[in-house]
Motif scaffolding. Structure first.
Motif, PDB file in Angstrom:
ATOM      1  N   TYR A  59      -1.715   2.927  -0.529  1.00  0.00           N
ATOM      2  CA  TYR A  59      -3.087   3.229  -0.907  1.00  0.00           C
ATOM      3  C   TYR A  59      -3.919   1.962  -0.858  1.00  0.00           C
ATOM      4  O   TYR A  59      -3.674   1.007  -1.601  1.00  0.00           O
ATOM      5  CB  TYR A  59      -3.127   3.834  -2.313  1.00  0.00           C
ATOM      6  CG  TYR A  59      -4.527   4.098  -2.818  1.00  0.00           C
ATOM      7  CD1 TYR A  59      -5.248   5.205  -2.372  1.00  0.00           C
ATOM      8  CD2 TYR A  59      -5.132   3.238  -3.728  1.00  0.00           C
ATOM      9  CE1 TYR A  59      -6.528   5.445  -2.814  1.00  0.00           C
ATOM     10  CE2 TYR A  59      -6.416   3.477  -4.184  1.00  0.00           C
ATOM     11  CZ  TYR A  59      -7.110   4.574  -3.714  1.00  0.00           C
ATOM     12  OH  TYR A  59      -8.391   4.813  -4.153  1.00  0.00           O
ATOM     13  N   GLU A  60      -4.903   1.937   0.055  1.00  0.00           N
ATOM     14  CA  GLU A  60      -5.836   0.818   0.182  1.00  0.00           C
ATOM     15  C   GLU A  60      -5.114  -0.531   0.237  1.00  0.00           C
ATOM     16  O   GLU A  60      -5.481  -1.488  -0.450  1.00  0.00           O
ATOM     17  CB  GLU A  60      -6.862   0.837  -0.952  1.00  0.00           C
ATOM     18  CG  GLU A  60      -7.802   2.040  -0.891  1.00  0.00           C
ATOM     19  CD  GLU A  60      -8.936   1.968  -1.899  1.00  0.00           C
ATOM     20  OE1 GLU A  60      -8.872   1.117  -2.815  1.00  0.00           O
ATOM     21  OE2 GLU A  60      -9.875   2.769  -1.774  1.00  0.00           O
ATOM     22  N   GLY A  61      -4.062  -0.584   1.054  1.00  0.00           N
ATOM     23  CA  GLY A  61      -3.343  -1.833   1.237  1.00  0.00           C
ATOM     24  C   GLY A  61      -2.384  -2.180   0.124  1.00  0.00           C
ATOM     25  O   GLY A  61      -1.767  -3.255   0.141  1.00  0.00           O
ATOM     26  N   LYS A  62      -2.237  -1.298  -0.851  1.00  0.00           N
ATOM     27  CA  LYS A  62      -1.303  -1.515  -1.953  1.00  0.00           C
ATOM     28  C   LYS A  62      -0.158  -0.509  -1.840  1.00  0.00           C
ATOM     29  O   LYS A  62      -0.306   0.579  -1.288  1.00  0.00           O
ATOM     30  CB  LYS A  62      -2.002  -1.357  -3.308  1.00  0.00           C
ATOM     31  CG  LYS A  62      -3.192  -2.285  -3.522  1.00  0.00           C
ATOM     32  CD  LYS A  62      -2.769  -3.735  -3.552  1.00  0.00           C
ATOM     33  CE  LYS A  62      -3.900  -4.665  -3.946  1.00  0.00           C
ATOM     34  NZ  LYS A  62      -4.952  -4.726  -2.917  1.00  0.00           N
ATOM     35  N   ILE A 112      -6.443  10.236  -6.083  1.00  0.00           N
ATOM     36  CA  ILE A 112      -5.639  10.580  -7.250  1.00  0.00           C
ATOM     37  C   ILE A 112      -4.183  10.669  -6.819  1.00  0.00           C
ATOM     38  O   ILE A 112      -3.853  11.259  -5.789  1.00  0.00           O
ATOM     39  CB  ILE A 112      -6.097  11.899  -7.889  1.00  0.00           C
ATOM     40  CG1 ILE A 112      -7.494  11.744  -8.500  1.00  0.00           C
ATOM     41  CG2 ILE A 112      -5.119  12.347  -8.979  1.00  0.00           C
ATOM     42  CD1 ILE A 112      -8.020  12.993  -9.148  1.00  0.00           C
ATOM     43  N   LEU A 113      -3.294  10.058  -7.612  1.00  0.00           N
ATOM     44  CA  LEU A 113      -1.867  10.160  -7.392  1.00  0.00           C
ATOM     45  C   LEU A 113      -1.318  11.248  -8.302  1.00  0.00           C
ATOM     46  O   LEU A 113      -1.476  11.191  -9.523  1.00  0.00           O
ATOM     47  CB  LEU A 113      -1.182   8.826  -7.714  1.00  0.00           C
ATOM     48  CG  LEU A 113       0.359   8.842  -7.704  1.00  0.00           C
ATOM     49  CD1 LEU A 113       0.879   8.998  -6.276  1.00  0.00           C
ATOM     50  CD2 LEU A 113       0.919   7.583  -8.350  1.00  0.00           C
ATOM     51  N   PHE A 114      -0.674  12.245  -7.707  1.00  0.00           N
ATOM     52  CA  PHE A 114      -0.011  13.305  -8.464  1.00  0.00           C
ATOM     53  C   PHE A 114       1.491  13.034  -8.444  1.00  0.00           C
ATOM     54  O   PHE A 114       2.065  12.741  -7.395  1.00  0.00           O
ATOM     55  CB  PHE A 114      -0.305  14.673  -7.862  1.00  0.00           C
ATOM     56  CG  PHE A 114      -1.754  15.072  -7.944  1.00  0.00           C
ATOM     57  CD1 PHE A 114      -2.253  15.696  -9.071  1.00  0.00           C
ATOM     58  CD2 PHE A 114      -2.616  14.804  -6.893  1.00  0.00           C
ATOM     59  CE1 PHE A 114      -3.595  16.048  -9.154  1.00  0.00           C
ATOM     60  CE2 PHE A 114      -3.953  15.158  -6.959  1.00  0.00           C
ATOM     61  CZ  PHE A 114      -4.448  15.780  -8.096  1.00  0.00           C
ATOM     62  N   THR A 115       2.138  13.116  -9.604  1.00  0.00           N
ATOM     63  CA  THR A 115       3.569  12.868  -9.697  1.00  0.00           C
ATOM     64  C   THR A 115       4.250  13.992 -10.471  1.00  0.00           C
ATOM     65  O   THR A 115       3.666  14.589 -11.372  1.00  0.00           O
ATOM     66  CB  THR A 115       3.867  11.524 -10.394  1.00  0.00           C
ATOM     67  OG1 THR A 115       3.237  11.499 -11.690  1.00  0.00           O
ATOM     68  CG2 THR A 115       3.363  10.356  -9.559  1.00  0.00           C
ATOM     69  N   ASP A 156      -5.581   8.248 -11.782  1.00  0.00           N
ATOM     70  CA  ASP A 156      -6.706   7.717 -11.027  1.00  0.00           C
ATOM     71  C   ASP A 156      -6.265   6.400 -10.383  1.00  0.00           C
ATOM     72  O   ASP A 156      -5.989   5.420 -11.077  1.00  0.00           O
ATOM     73  CB  ASP A 156      -7.893   7.477 -11.970  1.00  0.00           C
ATOM     74  CG  ASP A 156      -9.157   7.077 -11.227  1.00  0.00           C
ATOM     75  OD1 ASP A 156      -9.043   6.422 -10.172  1.00  0.00           O
ATOM     76  OD2 ASP A 156     -10.250   7.414 -11.707  1.00  0.00           O
ATOM     77  N   LEU A 157      -6.207   6.365  -9.057  1.00  0.00           N
ATOM     78  CA  LEU A 157      -5.707   5.183  -8.366  1.00  0.00           C
ATOM     79  C   LEU A 157      -6.671   4.009  -8.435  1.00  0.00           C
ATOM     80  O   LEU A 157      -6.276   2.863  -8.190  1.00  0.00           O
ATOM     81  CB  LEU A 157      -5.407   5.524  -6.904  1.00  0.00           C
ATOM     82  CG  LEU A 157      -4.126   6.337  -6.701  1.00  0.00           C
ATOM     83  CD1 LEU A 157      -4.068   6.914  -5.301  1.00  0.00           C
ATOM     84  CD2 LEU A 157      -2.893   5.493  -6.985  1.00  0.00           C
ATOM     85  N   LYS A 209      -5.798   4.929 -14.743  1.00  0.00           N
ATOM     86  CA  LYS A 209      -5.797   5.786 -15.930  1.00  0.00           C
ATOM     87  C   LYS A 209      -5.244   7.172 -15.604  1.00  0.00           C
ATOM     88  O   LYS A 209      -5.426   7.687 -14.507  1.00  0.00           O
ATOM     89  CB  LYS A 209      -7.214   5.909 -16.492  1.00  0.00           C
ATOM     90  CG  LYS A 209      -7.755   4.600 -17.027  1.00  0.00           C
ATOM     91  CD  LYS A 209      -9.160   4.742 -17.565  1.00  0.00           C
ATOM     92  CE  LYS A 209      -9.684   3.403 -18.091  1.00  0.00           C
ATOM     93  NZ  LYS A 209     -11.073   3.501 -18.588  1.00  0.00           N
ATOM     94  N   CYS A 210      -4.566   7.735 -16.583  1.00  0.00           N
ATOM     95  CA  CYS A 210      -4.053   9.090 -16.427  1.00  0.00           C
ATOM     96  C   CYS A 210      -5.183  10.070 -16.698  1.00  0.00           C
ATOM     97  O   CYS A 210      -5.862  10.001 -17.720  1.00  0.00           O
ATOM     98  CB  CYS A 210      -2.904   9.330 -17.399  1.00  0.00           C
ATOM     99  SG  CYS A 210      -2.244  10.994 -17.295  1.00  0.00           S
TER     100      CYS A 210
END
Length: 521
Positions: free
Chosen positions: A204-207, A247-250, A261-262, A266-267
């Motif tokens: 995500y965005e180079g990370k 958004i990362l969903f796990t 929230d990437l 924050k969750c």
């Protein structure tokens, strides 16, 4: 160790309190059809493909969750991905299907022992990883695969991802290895990421984002191999992940799914499936959870994005410290704030009365406190609760969380006496709070800052009718459009995001589409 435990407990507390984005906990639909545990998804804007331990692959339409086709296979399905119109699966073999009708195009069984857990396709190469610890490289053609090389590793290969011609592989020992693909399959370095296996890798965005069996999520600076952030909340191993719209969903063995929230770490929400979540996928503002009960749970997550846009705009208002009228002194410096907004949110007459209180507090704690006042969310709720008690107040529960923030903004909109600026549209006045519109519109921000007299008035030169400008102002407070807007207003709002220079977090276009589709809250 004590410091680490405190940090973790604060994050878990934050995640629990953040679980106030108003998403219906009841799934919008439950999709049946599989005969065993669902292990993986691949989703796009039109279809969702699911693979199970029942040796089945199924294709559903996103629009109505209707099944398009089912394909029986000789193997458990561990991974699915589409490429150039075809669907690929991995298990005891690699299979290529016509994604449109499900017909098998070819299958390939390599020299591996056990299952292939994951694969990636890059520059006409096909890379696999699985149970036998090898990463394999193949020439990839439309009619099949041909072997090139393989590299043995210490642990099982659970995840693969490509970034900038580098292959990143996650292993059962908690390591991630970086392979240079420009010179064959050559190992560059090994990064110790987790204490237990790395089930998922996302870019995500180079990370790099890693999700682990040790229940934690980490964000990494790839170039430096440095851990940037650690997010906790899962209490059982994390098995699946998916990124959609920042958004990362796990999901994992504990039956709990999270939305992170990437941008901020924050969750945003916690989903309870009560059974193991082995697959997650999101598209078209829908979330899909694949479980060990053979069922797919679908959730409407459109509200998640509306609330996220509001939080981010108010967070930026606070971080910019622009047009503030008071500085709060702390042990380590000064924090600029907007007194009217802070007073309204804290239900107090004058925040200046607490200057002596904040003066002897750590700068970081006070900074976290005021960011919470502006956004309703924080990583440090225990510290904030203690500060509220020390202030002799009891309004924590009425301020904390997104729903209370929304309630306060709606109340602020209706508080005519506190409005400090006026927009003139078609010679009619619209009274507003300057800081709210400055937070959400760069056009209004520039207009307000350019006023150098005491009139506190600006003219709207958009050429839009009064009721359109008024509808926009209400949106900037409520983060949603009124249900009863007529078509002339809706049509005039089509270019409002660009004309009024709303922030990149804006969901106005989504709201317009909602009204056009006839959906009402």
């Amino acid at each position: 160790m004590a410091t680490e435990e405190k940090s973790t407990s604060e994050i878990i507390q934050k995640e629990t309190e953040m679980d106030q984005v108003p998403i219906d906990r009841t799934p919008t639909s439950i999709i049946h059809g599989h005969n065993s545990k669902i292990r993986c998804f691949f989703v796009d804007d039109e279809f969702i493909y699911s693979g199970s331990f029942g040796k089945q692959i199924m294709k559903y339409r996103v629009s109505d969750s209707i099944k398009v086709w089912t394909k029986e296979t000789p193997s458990y399905i561990f991974y699915l991905k589409t490429h150039l119109g075809d669907l690929y699966s991995s298990g005891s073999d690699i299979r290529c299907f016509n994604a449109q009708n499900g017909e098998l195009i070819w299958s390939f069984k390599g020299d591996w022992d056990g299952y292939i857990f994951t694969f990636v396709i890059h520059n006409n190469k096909f890379y696999t990883g699985g149970k036998d610890t090898y990463i394999r490289e193949y020439n990839f053609k439309k009619d099949g695969l041909s072997y090139i090389s393989k590299q043995k590793n210490a642990g099982r290969v659970w995840s693969l991802e490509i970034f900038n011609d580098m292959l990143y592989s996650g292993f059962s020992d908690g390591n991630v290895k970086e392979w240079n693909l420009n010179s064959g399959l050559r190992l560059n370095r090994t990064i110790k990421c987790h204490s237990l296996g790395v089930w998922c890798i996302e870019m995500y965005e180079g990370k790099m984002i890693t999700c682990s069996k040790d229940c934690s999520i980490k964000k990494w600076d790839i170039n430096a191999g440095k851990e940037l952030e650690k997010w906790e909340g899962h209490k059982q191993p994390i098995i699946s992940s998916h990124i959609y719209n920042n958004i990362l969903f796990t999901g994992g063995d504990g039956g709990t799914g999270f939305a992170w929230d990437l941008k901020t770490g924050k969750c945003l929400h916690k989903f309870e499936a009560e059974v193991k979540i082995w697959a997650v996928g999101a598209t078209k503002q829908r979330l899909y959870l694949g479980t060990t009960t053979k069922k797919i749970f679908e959730y409407d997550i459109s509200n998640l994005f509306r609330q996220k846009s509001l939080i981010k705009d108010l967070d930026q208002l606070y971080l910019r410290h622009e047009n503030c009228d008071l500085e709060i002194a702390t042990l380590g410096g000064k924090i600029p704030i907007h007194t009217q907004f802070v007073n309204f949110r804290l239900r107090i007459k004058d925040i200046q009365a607490y200057n002596g209180f904040f003066r002897y507090k750590k700068h970081e704690d006070v900074d976290n406190f005021f960011e919470w006042v502006y956004t309703g969310v924080s990583f440090h709720l225990r510290t904030i609760q203690e500060m509220i008690r020390e202030m002799g107040q009891n309004q924590f529960d009425s301020i904390n969380g997104i729903e209370n923030l929304k309630h306060d903004l709606e109340a602020l909109y209706h508080n005519e006496d506190s409005k400090d600026f006026t927009i003139i549209s078609e010679s009619k006045p619209i009274k507003v709070h300057k800081i709210i519109l400055m937070a959400r519109s760069d056009l209004y921000r520039g207009m307000f800052l350019s006023v150098n007299d005491d009139s506190n008035k600006v003219n709207d030169y958009s050429g839009k009718q009064f009721k359109t400008v008024n509808a926009l102002v209400r949106y900037l407070y409520f983060d949603k459009l009124d249900n009863d807007l007529d078509n002339s207003v809706i049509n005039e709002l089509l270019d409002a995001e660009s004309y009024y220079q709303l922030s990149e977090n804006s969901n106005l276009s989504t709201e317009i589409q909602r009204l056009k589709s006839g959906k009402r809250y």
